[in-house]
Structures are given as C-alpha cells and as structure tokens.
Design an enzyme around this catalytic site. Structure first.
Site, PDB file in Angstrom:
ATOM      1  N   LYS A  13       0.824  -1.214   0.000  1.00  0.00           N
ATOM      2  CA  LYS A  13       0.000   0.000   0.000  1.00  0.00           C
ATOM      3  C   LYS A  13       0.855   1.260   0.000  1.00  0.00           C
ATOM      4  CE  LYS A  13      -2.157  -0.846   3.889  1.00  0.00           C
ATOM      5  NZ  LYS A  13      -1.492  -2.095   4.306  1.00  0.00           N
ATOM      6  N   ARG A  88      -8.784   1.389   9.416  1.00  0.00           N
ATOM      7  CA  ARG A  88      -8.526  -0.019   9.741  1.00  0.00           C
ATOM      8  C   ARG A  88      -9.603  -0.666  10.561  1.00  0.00           C
ATOM      9  NH1 ARG A  88      -2.358   1.015   9.029  1.00  0.00           N
ATOM     10  NH2 ARG A  88      -1.547  -1.038   9.400  1.00  0.00           N
ATOM     11  N   ARG A 127      12.285  -7.367   4.859  1.00  0.00           N
ATOM     12  CA  ARG A 127      12.429  -5.946   4.520  1.00  0.00           C
ATOM     13  C   ARG A 127      13.067  -5.133   5.636  1.00  0.00           C
ATOM     14  NH1 ARG A 127       6.401  -2.981   4.624  1.00  0.00           N
ATOM     15  NH2 ARG A 127       6.205  -2.923   6.879  1.00  0.00           N
ATOM     16  N   ARG A 157      11.776  -2.808  11.371  1.00  0.00           N
ATOM     17  CA  ARG A 157      10.681  -2.335  12.215  1.00  0.00           C
ATOM     18  C   ARG A 157      10.360  -3.397  13.254  1.00  0.00           C
ATOM     19  NH1 ARG A 157       5.955  -0.136   8.273  1.00  0.00           N
ATOM     20  NH2 ARG A 157       4.739  -1.068   9.958  1.00  0.00           N
ATOM     21  N   ARG A 168      -0.364  -8.822  13.384  1.00  0.00           N
ATOM     22  CA  ARG A 168      -0.909  -7.818  12.447  1.00  0.00           C
ATOM     23  C   ARG A 168      -1.836  -8.474  11.428  1.00  0.00           C
ATOM     24  NH1 ARG A 168       4.406  -5.353  10.327  1.00  0.00           N
ATOM     25  NH2 ARG A 168       3.199  -3.809   9.184  1.00  0.00           N
TER      26      ARG A 168
HETATM   27  P1  AMP Z   1       1.580   0.656   8.976  1.00  0.00           P
HETATM   28  O1  AMP Z   1       2.814   1.447   8.730  1.00  0.00           O
HETATM   29  O2  AMP Z   1       0.406   1.142   8.159  1.00  0.00           O
HETATM   30  O3  AMP Z   1       1.797  -0.829   8.851  1.00  0.00           O
HETATM   31  O4  AMP Z   1       1.164   0.926  10.504  1.00  0.00           O
HETATM   32  C1  AMP Z   1       2.019   0.543  11.553  1.00  0.00           C
HETATM   33  C2  AMP Z   1       1.241   0.449  12.867  1.00  0.00           C
HETATM   34  O5  AMP Z   1       0.693   1.734  13.191  1.00  0.00           O
HETATM   35  C3  AMP Z   1       0.045  -0.484  12.857  1.00  0.00           C
HETATM   36  O6  AMP Z   1       0.410  -1.847  13.069  1.00  0.00           O
HETATM   37  C4  AMP Z   1      -0.768   0.088  14.003  1.00  0.00           C
HETATM   38  O7  AMP Z   1      -0.208  -0.254  15.257  1.00  0.00           O
HETATM   39  C5  AMP Z   1      -0.580   1.575  13.814  1.00  0.00           C
HETATM   40  N1  AMP Z   1      -1.607   2.156  12.911  1.00  0.00           N
HETATM   41  C6  AMP Z   1      -1.390   2.780  11.721  1.00  0.00           C
HETATM   42  N2  AMP Z   1      -2.546   3.181  11.172  1.00  0.00           N
HETATM   43  C7  AMP Z   1      -3.533   2.798  12.036  1.00  0.00           C
HETATM   44  C8  AMP Z   1      -4.955   2.906  12.048  1.00  0.00           C
HETATM   45  N3  AMP Z   1      -5.636   3.491  11.050  1.00  0.00           N
HETATM   46  N4  AMP Z   1      -5.624   2.380  13.103  1.00  0.00           N
HETATM   47  C9  AMP Z   1      -4.976   1.806  14.134  1.00  0.00           C
HETATM   48  N5  AMP Z   1      -3.648   1.657  14.185  1.00  0.00           N
HETATM   49  C10 AMP Z   1      -2.924   2.148  13.159  1.00  0.00           C
END
Ligand code: AMP
Length: 212
Positions: A13, A88, A127, A157, A168
């Site tokens: 994404k 989400r 990654r 990460r 996740r």
């Molecule tokens: P991402 O970089 O999109 O994979 O987001 C990393 C982490 O940030 C996720 O695993 C959540 O812990 C948190 N996070 C990011 N966006 C959201 C969201 N819309 N709702 C809840 N947690 C979020």
C-alpha cells in the site's frame, strides 16, 4: 478524489500509494508514518502509540480519528488525497465518513490489495525500512545507510518481527477486512486488485482501478 487503500501489512500500500498520489497529483497520508514520526520525536502521541505498534496491535480509534481530522483540514488536500492504512476498523470508516460529509466530500473509491498470507510473511521478514523517509527496501541489512541518500539509516521495524507480523495479520482479518463489506454496504465503489506482481504491474492495475 479521495482514495482509501485497504490491504494487509506488506501488500504494498505504501509503495503503490506514493505512485498513485504522484499520478493523480495529490498528497498521500499514512497514519503509520505519522505515528512512527511521533514515536521517534517522543511526543505524547508517540508515547501513547508505541506499545500498540510494537506488538502489532491497532492504536485506539480516537487517536486515529484525531490524526485524520488534522490531516483532512490541510488545504493541500482540497483536490484529493490517498489514504494509506488510515482506515482499519469500521468505527474509523464511520468517523472518516462523518468528517468528509462535513466537508461536502466523500470517499470515491476503495482499493483492496489482495495477497496471500505466506507471501506477506516472506515480504515483511525480508524488509528493512529507512528511519528517515520511511521507505521499505528488500535484501538490505539493518544499519546500512538509506540507498536514497536521504541521510537515514535502515532499520528492522519492531512490528516486522515474526510474532508481531502474525498479530498484524490476525488483526487485519478480524478488524480491517470487515471494513470492505462496510464500504460495499454504503454503496462506495470497492475495487479489488491483485497485489502480486512487479511494482509497475501493480501500479498499472491500481491506476486502472482508480480510473485514470
Ligand atoms: P503501517 O505502517 O500502516 O503498517 O502501521 C504501523 C502500525 O501503526 C500499525 O500496526 C498500528 O499499530 C498503527 N496504525 C497505523 N494506522 C492505524 C490505524 N488506522 N488504526 C490503528 N492503528 C494504526
């Protein structure tokens, strides 16, 4: 045009969102990037979010809705915005709908990135991510300088470790996948795209689905 990107972690994404945003000439917002920057800066938001993020859990809806509200108020978003990982849960989708309605706007299309779990685990565990520009890289080790020359360093990460990845994926199935049905019930266009293929191939599919 408001485009919501939905898909499991590792589906691409972020990478595709950058490309779609560039093609449409609109900004991209990624709540994950906003939260990681807050963690790095040690702000109140970062301190609140870190524990959830490290174990691959979702940050509470109220926190996310606050970030969305601030981001949508930016004048740069008048022409449109790509929302990457911003929605989400169903309450987040409802909150976004209320905010866009207040602005006389609505989500135009939801792009659903389809990909199998095995492929995701392989992608995420291989990654590294730049701690400055947040870009993911394949086949490079933590500690190396960012190949983009931005001055950042590649890190693994915490939430790309296997246990957090499994969490996740479970969170995605339980809390995020139902958001697709919610949008369908609202009459919003949901376009599924096959997220397996070269980056260029997936971009072509995504742009076709967006209708450019
Ligand atoms: P991402 O970089 O999109 O994979 O987001 C990393 C982490 O940030 C996720 O695993 C959540 O812990 C948190 N996070 C990011 N966006 C959201 C969201 N819309 N709702 C809840 N947690 C979020």
């Amino acid at each position: 045009m408001i485009v919501v990107l939905l898909g499991p972690p590792g589906a691409g994404k972020g990478t595709q969102g950058e490309r779609i945003a560039a093609a449409l000439g609109v900004p991209k917002i990624a709540t994950g990037d906003v939260l990681r920057a807050a963690v790095k800066a040690g702000t109140k938001l970062g301190l609140e979010a870190k524990g959830f993020m490290d174990r691959g859990a979702l940050v509470p809806d109220a926190v996310i809705l606050g970030i969305m509200k601030e981001a949508l108020a930016e004048p740069a978003q008048a022409k449109g915005v790509i929302l990457d990982g911003v929605v989400r849960t169903v309450p987040q989708a409802e909150g976004l709908a209320a905010m866009t309605r207040d602005l006389g706007r609505s989500v135009d299309v939801v792009l659903a990135f389809d990909i199998a779990d095995d492929e995701l685990v392989a992608r995420l565990s291989g990654r590294t991510t730049c701690d400055k520009n947040q870009k993911p890289f394949k086949g490079l080790e933590p500690g190396q300088p960012c190949p983009d020359g931005c001055g950042g360093t590649l890190v693994r990460r915490a939430d790309d470790e296997p246990d957090a990845v499994r969490n996740r994926l479970r969170v995605y199935r339980e809390q995020t996948a139902p958001v697709l049905d919610w949008y369908t019930r609202q009459g919003t266009r949901v376009a599924h795209i096959d997220a397996v293929g070269s980056v260029d191939e997936v971009t072509t599919r995504a742009l076709e689905a967006v209708g450019t």
